[in-house]
Design a protein around this motif. Structure first.
Motif, mmCIF file in Angstrom:
data_model
loop_
_atom_site.group_PDB
_atom_site.id
_atom_site.type_symbol
_atom_site.label_atom_id
_atom_site.label_comp_id
_atom_site.label_asym_id
_atom_site.label_seq_id
_atom_site.Cartn_x
_atom_site.Cartn_y
_atom_site.Cartn_z
ATOM 1 N N UNK A 379 0.871 -1.191 0.000
ATOM 2 C CA UNK A 379 0.000 0.000 0.000
ATOM 3 C C UNK A 379 0.899 1.229 0.000
ATOM 4 N N UNK A 380 0.686 2.104 -0.979
ATOM 5 C CA UNK A 380 1.519 3.301 -1.122
ATOM 6 C C UNK A 380 0.709 4.530 -0.705
ATOM 7 N N UNK A 381 1.204 5.234 0.307
ATOM 8 C CA UNK A 381 0.574 6.467 0.790
ATOM 9 C C UNK A 381 1.367 7.665 0.274
ATOM 10 N N UNK A 382 0.674 8.600 -0.356
ATOM 11 C CA UNK A 382 1.326 9.814 -0.870
ATOM 12 C C UNK A 382 0.828 11.017 -0.068
ATOM 13 N N UNK A 383 1.773 11.782 0.475
ATOM 14 C CA UNK A 383 1.449 12.916 1.349
ATOM 15 C C UNK A 383 1.706 14.242 0.633
ATOM 16 N N UNK A 384 1.168 15.308 1.198
ATOM 17 C CA UNK A 384 1.271 16.638 0.582
ATOM 18 C C UNK A 384 2.664 17.231 0.714
ATOM 19 N N UNK A 385 3.452 16.771 1.696
ATOM 20 C CA UNK A 385 4.793 17.313 1.932
ATOM 21 C C UNK A 385 5.775 16.162 2.146
ATOM 22 N N UNK A 386 7.078 16.477 1.992
ATOM 23 C CA UNK A 386 8.104 15.485 2.308
ATOM 24 C C UNK A 386 8.077 15.188 3.802
ATOM 25 N N UNK A 387 8.179 13.920 4.149
ATOM 26 C CA UNK A 387 8.078 13.501 5.542
ATOM 27 C C UNK A 387 9.422 13.517 6.248
ATOM 28 N N UNK A 388 9.376 13.791 7.538
ATOM 29 C CA UNK A 388 10.526 13.564 8.404
ATOM 30 C C UNK A 388 10.531 12.072 8.722
ATOM 31 N N UNK A 389 11.463 11.348 8.146
ATOM 32 C CA UNK A 389 11.477 9.889 8.250
ATOM 33 C C UNK A 389 11.571 9.412 9.696
ATOM 34 N N UNK A 390 12.170 10.232 10.575
ATOM 35 C CA UNK A 390 12.298 9.833 11.982
ATOM 36 C C UNK A 390 10.947 9.779 12.687
ATOM 37 N N UNK A 391 9.918 10.424 12.107
ATOM 38 C CA UNK A 391 8.595 10.411 12.734
ATOM 39 C C UNK A 391 7.702 9.318 12.161
ATOM 40 N N UNK A 392 8.230 8.494 11.254
ATOM 41 C CA UNK A 392 7.433 7.420 10.632
ATOM 42 C C UNK A 392 8.227 6.122 10.628
ATOM 43 N N UNK A 393 8.495 5.610 11.813
ATOM 44 C CA UNK A 393 9.355 4.434 11.927
ATOM 45 C C UNK A 393 8.601 3.143 12.203
ATOM 46 N N UNK A 394 7.410 3.250 12.771
ATOM 47 C CA UNK A 394 6.728 2.060 13.267
ATOM 48 C C UNK A 394 5.416 1.813 12.522
ATOM 49 N N UNK A 395 5.134 0.529 12.290
ATOM 50 C CA UNK A 395 3.890 0.177 11.598
ATOM 51 C C UNK A 395 2.665 0.501 12.438
ATOM 52 N N UNK A 396 2.830 0.570 13.788
ATOM 53 C CA UNK A 396 1.666 0.891 14.615
ATOM 54 C C UNK A 396 1.215 2.346 14.480
ATOM 55 N N UNK A 397 1.963 3.151 13.699
ATOM 56 C CA UNK A 397 1.528 4.512 13.407
ATOM 57 C C UNK A 397 0.527 4.548 12.256
ATOM 58 N N UNK A 398 0.289 3.393 11.644
ATOM 59 C CA UNK A 398 -0.616 3.320 10.492
ATOM 60 C C UNK A 398 -1.700 2.282 10.776
ATOM 61 N N UNK A 399 -2.932 2.710 10.688
ATOM 62 C CA UNK A 399 -4.071 1.836 10.943
ATOM 63 C C UNK A 399 -4.853 1.704 9.638
#
Length: 530
Positions: A379-399
């Protein structure tokens, strides 16, 4: 006078800036008038002003005056055409003559409430009760930090029937010229009307309400002239000037002041409420009790200002609104010099970081030894801005839910403004969910109703949190600066007047008089710090 080599542009105006000679702070709302021509301007928030170059060719003198400073006269011929001319004013020295003690008697010091009452009683004697016209420069704008945005400007003639008449019912304005100044930044959100019903993508005044008063921006400004509207409700806490001001405030005397040769009482007044505190000052003539100036500011006691330093009223609290009204002598009466009304408003801005698109990717491969077909889904999620990769490390951040069924994740990859989620394939139930998702995606397409993705804790490179609405404070200003007063001027029947119920800058009639070139727009610099 000195020259400041900052604005080195040559145009049809001579430019200047007023500074306090001791502190070098800008002098705001000082009068810069062309002597013997009854024309002039008021200095801007940075102390700047401009005068048409033609008056230099006439050899005119300008007279500069401001409350608490010595009046200064300068030849326009001495001003440079190529730079910003810096003019320093010396603070005036005041003598408290009432406190003088002699061997014979001691003069009684008047109480502040007594002085204010005398000023109220003398209103109709000191201010015009016959029709008159005041021609001046109107503008409205917002301040975003120190930058002017959404600047609108106009030259207008205001036909007033006198202080015996109700201003809002009888005063008419004729537009000589107006424009939305496109040299200044336009901010779409800040230009919106006030909206108190929805807290999102909207414009509000916190703990306050600004009515349209059935009119446009100039009407809103005029209503806040409590001296002119002394017989009707003007604005919160002042209410009716002639009957409520003394009842609703506590008064004290401050150091005397002056303007030109005129000695003035300075009266401070205050009103404290659980949520708001109001501070005011009146500058009243010692000779006939004419009111030369009134300052009034209301603060929100539950919030501190962002600067962290006390303002001119000695408070750290957040302002709600402020009104400054100044009058000056012309012939034997007091006429408006300028009025400035500003309020703080809040813009709720939509989230900067949002999830814009969800895509499903599929890939089938043959196992090289077992001759099995391996299905890969992600599953590919596309966001409006470039992400800070350090804030998206864990799968439990995505439901992730498909038709209400949770899709378990085993890993993820962050790349610029995209996150790739890898579903688990460790159970038959999970495989069935993914098979159905693949079938629907290929044959019918997916939407937010059947595939829902919730995120938490994500931030972009600028620190904006996912889905978070933000707020921003602006100052909204409406100001009118009188350049010329025409006393006892009757209203011509053929005049095309502005429709007060329509915005000033919305197809209003414009009629330029023969002497239109006598007036000019005192356009400020784009930022106060210039």
């Amino acid at each position: 006078m000195s020259h400041l080599f900052v604005v080195a542009q040559r145009d049809e105006f001579i430019r200047g800036q007023l500074l306090d000679a001791k502190t070098l702070e800008p002098i705001v709302f000082a009068s810069i008038r062309i002597k013997d021509r009854a024309l002039g301007v008021i200095s801007n928030l940075d102390g700047s002003f401009r005068i048409p170059m033609k008056y230099q060719e006439y050899g005119d003198i300008i007279e500069i005056s401001s409350m608490g400073y010595r009046t200064k006269e300068l030849l326009i011929h001495d001003f440079s055409r190529f730079v910003t001319n810096t003019v320093r004013l010396q603070p005036a020295v005041f003598e408290l003559s009432e406190a003088t003690v002699s061997a014979k008697r001691k003069r009684k010091r008047m109480k502040p409430r007594e002085i204010v009452q005398k000023a109220i009683d003398a209103l109709l004697e000191n201010y015009p009760t016959e029709p008159y016209v005041q021609v001046g420069y109107y503008r409205d704008y917002q301040l975003d930090n120190d930058e002017y945005v959404n600047l609108n400007e106009a030259i207008m003639a205001v036909h007033d029937q006198g202080f015996d008449a109700i201003d809002s019912a009888t005063t008419r304005a004729a537009l000589y010229d107006y424009k939305a100044n496109l040299d200044f930044r336009r901010d779409t959100l800040a230009r919106k009307p006030y909206n108190y019903s929805f807290k999102g993508d909207t414009k509000i005044i916190e703990k306050g309400y600004l009515s349209a008063y059935g009119g446009n921006e100039f009407t809103i400004l005029s209503v806040h002239n409590a001296i002119r509207n002394h017989r009707i409700n003007s604005y919160s806490f002042v209410h009716r000037f002639d009957t409520d001001l003394l009842k609703e405030h506590s008064f004290s005397r401050d150091d005397d002041s002056s303007i030109g040769e005129e000695s003035l009482y300075t009266i401070k007044f205050i009103r404290k409420l659980p949520v708001h505190t109001a501070y005011g000052r009146l500058y009243i003539s010692k000779s006939d009790y004419s009111i030369f100036k009134m300052d009034y500011a209301v603060y929100d006691e539950t919030k501190n200002n962002k600067s962290g330093v006390p303002d001119k009223n000695g408070t750290y609290k957040q302002p709600v609104f402020e009104v400054t009204t100044s009058y000056r002598r012309y012939k034997d009466k007091m006429y408006l010099n300028y009025i400035s009304f500003n309020n703080v408003f809040k813009i709720w801005e939509p989230p900067k970081l949002t999830l814009d698109r969800v895509d499903i990717r599929f890939d089938n491969a043959i196992h090289p030894r077992l001759s099995l077909t391996l299905k890969k889904r992600w599953i590919v999620l596309t966001f409006s801005e470039f992400l800070n990769a350090d804030t998206a490390k864990n799968t439990n951040q995505f439901n992730v839910h498909f038709k209400g069924k949770k899709i378990a994740l085993e890993g993820l990859l962050v790349a610029d403004n995209q996150v790739v989620l890898y579903p688990k394939v460790n159970t038959n139930r999970q495989i069935e969910i993914l098979d159905e998702l693949e079938f629907i995606a290929k044959n019918e397409g997916i939407n937010e109703e059947i595939l829902k993705v919730m995120t938490k804790g994500l931030k972009d490179l600028n620190g904006n949190a996912i889905g978070r609405w933000t707020t921003k404070d602006y100052h909204q200003f409406r100001e009118f600066f009188v350049q010329e007063v025409k006393a006892d001027d009757l209203v011509p029947e053929q005049r095309l007047f502005m429709n007060n119920r329509k915005p000033i800058f919305d197809e209003q009639p414009i009629v330029k008089p023969d002497n239109f070139g006598d007036y000019w727009m005192n356009t400020p610099l784009k930022t106060i710090n210039n």
